[in-house]
Design a protein around this motif. Structure first.
Motif, mmCIF file in Angstrom:
data_model
loop_
_atom_site.group_PDB
_atom_site.id
_atom_site.type_symbol
_atom_site.label_atom_id
_atom_site.label_comp_id
_atom_site.label_asym_id
_atom_site.label_seq_id
_atom_site.Cartn_x
_atom_site.Cartn_y
_atom_site.Cartn_z
ATOM 1 N N UNK A 1 0.835 -1.183 0.000
ATOM 2 C CA UNK A 1 0.000 0.000 0.000
ATOM 3 C C UNK A 1 0.882 1.250 0.000
ATOM 4 N N UNK A 2 0.312 2.365 -0.462
ATOM 5 C CA UNK A 2 1.137 3.537 -0.713
ATOM 6 C C UNK A 2 0.465 4.812 -0.214
ATOM 7 N N UNK A 3 1.317 5.769 0.137
ATOM 8 C CA UNK A 3 0.879 7.141 0.356
ATOM 9 C C UNK A 3 1.720 8.013 -0.561
ATOM 10 N N UNK A 4 1.061 8.783 -1.412
ATOM 11 C CA UNK A 4 1.770 9.561 -2.429
ATOM 12 C C UNK A 4 2.127 10.951 -1.900
ATOM 13 N N UNK A 5 3.351 11.390 -2.175
ATOM 14 C CA UNK A 5 3.779 12.727 -1.784
ATOM 15 C C UNK A 5 3.048 13.794 -2.590
ATOM 16 N N UNK A 6 2.789 13.498 -3.844
ATOM 17 C CA UNK A 6 2.066 14.441 -4.706
ATOM 18 C C UNK A 6 0.650 14.642 -4.177
ATOM 19 N N UNK A 23 -7.420 4.742 0.182
ATOM 20 C CA UNK A 23 -8.156 4.602 1.423
ATOM 21 C C UNK A 23 -9.032 5.778 1.772
ATOM 22 N N UNK A 24 -8.793 6.942 1.170
ATOM 23 C CA UNK A 24 -9.606 8.111 1.507
ATOM 24 C C UNK A 24 -11.038 7.965 1.033
ATOM 25 N N UNK A 25 -11.203 7.385 -0.173
ATOM 26 C CA UNK A 25 -12.533 7.182 -0.746
ATOM 27 C C UNK A 25 -12.631 5.767 -1.314
ATOM 28 N N UNK A 26 -13.824 5.202 -1.334
ATOM 29 C CA UNK A 26 -13.972 3.877 -1.946
ATOM 30 C C UNK A 26 -13.638 3.920 -3.432
ATOM 31 N N UNK A 324 -7.596 0.342 3.245
ATOM 32 C CA UNK A 324 -7.787 1.378 4.256
ATOM 33 C C UNK A 324 -7.141 0.979 5.580
ATOM 34 N N UNK A 325 -7.263 -0.271 5.964
ATOM 35 C CA UNK A 325 -6.628 -0.704 7.205
ATOM 36 C C UNK A 325 -5.113 -0.511 7.149
ATOM 37 N N UNK A 326 -4.543 -0.716 5.970
ATOM 38 C CA UNK A 326 -3.098 -0.539 5.813
ATOM 39 C C UNK A 326 -2.703 0.933 5.780
ATOM 40 N N UNK A 327 -3.455 1.745 5.025
ATOM 41 C CA UNK A 327 -3.055 3.144 4.859
ATOM 42 C C UNK A 327 -3.358 3.981 6.095
ATOM 43 N N UNK A 329 -2.402 3.247 8.891
ATOM 44 C CA UNK A 329 -1.137 3.196 9.628
ATOM 45 C C UNK A 329 -0.121 4.174 9.067
ATOM 46 N N UNK A 330 -0.428 4.743 7.885
ATOM 47 C CA UNK A 330 0.439 5.756 7.281
ATOM 48 C C UNK A 330 -0.108 7.158 7.519
ATOM 49 N N UNK A 331 -1.161 7.264 8.312
ATOM 50 C CA UNK A 331 -1.733 8.563 8.626
ATOM 51 C C UNK A 331 -2.850 9.006 7.713
ATOM 52 N N UNK A 332 -3.331 8.122 6.841
ATOM 53 C CA UNK A 332 -4.431 8.463 5.928
ATOM 54 C C UNK A 332 -5.762 8.187 6.625
ATOM 55 N N UNK A 333 -6.639 9.161 6.591
ATOM 56 C CA UNK A 333 -7.960 9.009 7.193
ATOM 57 C C UNK A 333 -9.029 8.933 6.111
ATOM 58 N N UNK A 334 -9.956 8.028 6.284
ATOM 59 C CA UNK A 334 -11.060 7.880 5.341
ATOM 60 C C UNK A 334 -11.968 9.100 5.402
ATOM 61 N N UNK A 335 -12.351 9.609 4.238
ATOM 62 C CA UNK A 335 -13.207 10.786 4.153
ATOM 63 C C UNK A 335 -14.628 10.445 3.696
ATOM 64 N N UNK A 336 -14.922 9.166 3.581
ATOM 65 C CA UNK A 336 -16.242 8.734 3.103
ATOM 66 C C UNK A 336 -16.988 8.008 4.215
#
Length: 345
Positions: A1-6, A23-26, A324-327, A329-336
């Motif tokens: 899983x990834x979190x993009x800097x862009x 993970x932010x949106x379905x 979403x469960x993975x991301x 842990x990278x600080x991404x929060x679901x917005x949906x």
């Protein structure tokens, strides 16, 4: 899983959000309807259809989307302008909100579709499919003169299926004589909501690049990204022979001849007998190819025939929950609020 800097762009299609960090949106699904030889099409020239059956198909997609939290677009396919008019009119009569892709191998039909949706006030829901190296000048003008502001932008490079080749198509052009990149053409056509398509190519002909390009599109451009990855299985000759057809017996079934004890036990675990076994063998890669894309960050999965929704929706819900469960842990929060993790867990 990834979190993009862009920074990741998110487009709003009447409340259906597409894009963002994984993970932010379905993930949004695209279901194809009125495709070649589709049983609900009675006349593909005029667009005459079996309306009750077509509506039943779409209603099931919506029902499953409501149950799981995985949203849908509908991918409307036509080869004639008048057919597009009929299909759009029908769809708007049963659903006045959901976005639809306008898909055709006939440029004239697509140009007509742009003009029609503008005239009848449906352009804000229309997604042109697609801006690619073969787009003719007439279609560029049709888009410019329309109110359509969303399009699939295709990263197909037949000469170089690598990530470098696909990015060249998007940024520099050079495909089919195009002197501009596809993203620039989209911008000049007034496209404000581009969705990058990584161009699914067959196994052995650059399929890996189709997946790697997801990461490149998200990391370099930050636009919503996806594709029709089921085309990889549809074009896989070995798998088609393994499944078989009305004219050609299944190779899988042939390998089971004389294995009576194994077959007897096997059929205890598959509904529908041997047909169920064969369908499972086909569906596993046909659906699974999309899960690879989702894990890599794809925002749109165009999964082919609308009838595939039963297998696709459960697989997509599973994948979206895991991502979403993975991301998280990278600080991404679901917005949906309607993400599958809140509906199914």
């Amino acid at each position: 899983m990834f979190r993009f800097e862009k920074e990741q762009q998110v487009w709003d299609f009447n409340g259906t959000m597409i894009g963002g960090q994984p993970g932010e949106y379905p993930t949004v699904l695209g279901a194809s309807i009125f495709y070649n030889k589709h049983e609900v099409v009675l006349d593909d020239h005029t667009g005459k259809i079996d309306k009750p059956k077509a509506e039943a198909l779409w209603n099931r997609c919506q029902e499953l989307s409501d149950m799981t939290g995985i949203p849908h677009f509908i991918q409307i396919i036509a080869e004639y302008g008048v057919a597009f008019e009929s299909y759009f009119s029908w769809f708007d009569s049963i659903d006045n909100k959901t976005a639809f892709l306008m898909d055709s191998s006939a440029p004239v039909a697509l140009a007509h579709a742009c003009k029609y949706v503008t005239e009848v006030g449906l352009a804000n829901r229309a997604i042109y499919n697609s801006i690619n190296g073969s787009i003719p000048p007439e279609n560029i003008e049709a888009l410019k003169n329309s109110d359509v502001d969303a399009a699939i932008v295709l990263a197909f490079n037949p000469a170089d299926p690598s990530v470098v080749g696909r990015e060249k198509t998007l940024v520099e052009g050079g495909v089919a004589g195009q002197t501009k990149g596809m993203i620039q053409i989209a911008e000049e056509c007034g496209i404000k909501r581009p969705i990058l398509d990584t161009a699914a190519t067959p196994l052995g002909l650059g399929s890996g690049g189709s997946y790697r390009e997801i990461l490149a599109c998200k990391a370099i451009h930050g636009y919503p990204t996806g594709g029709a990855y089921h085309n990889m299985t549809v074009s896989w000759t070995w798998l088609k022979r393994w499944k078989g057809s009305k004219k050609n017996p299944s190779k899988l079934a042939e390998t089971l001849k004389g294995k009576d004890l194994y077959t007897e036990q096997l059929l205890h675990h598959y509904q529908g007998g041997m047909d169920g076994v064969i369908q499972a063998a086909w569906s596993a890669p046909d659906i699974g190819c999309n899960m690879i894309a989702s894990t890599l960050g794809a925002d749109l999965i165009m999964y082919g025939p609308i009838e595939n929704v039963e297998a696709m929706i459960t697989a997509q819900a599973y994948t979206d929950i895991a991502v979403l469960e993975a991301t998280r842990q990278m600080g991404i929060e679901c917005k949906a609020e309607n993400h599958p993790i809140f509906k199914l867990i």
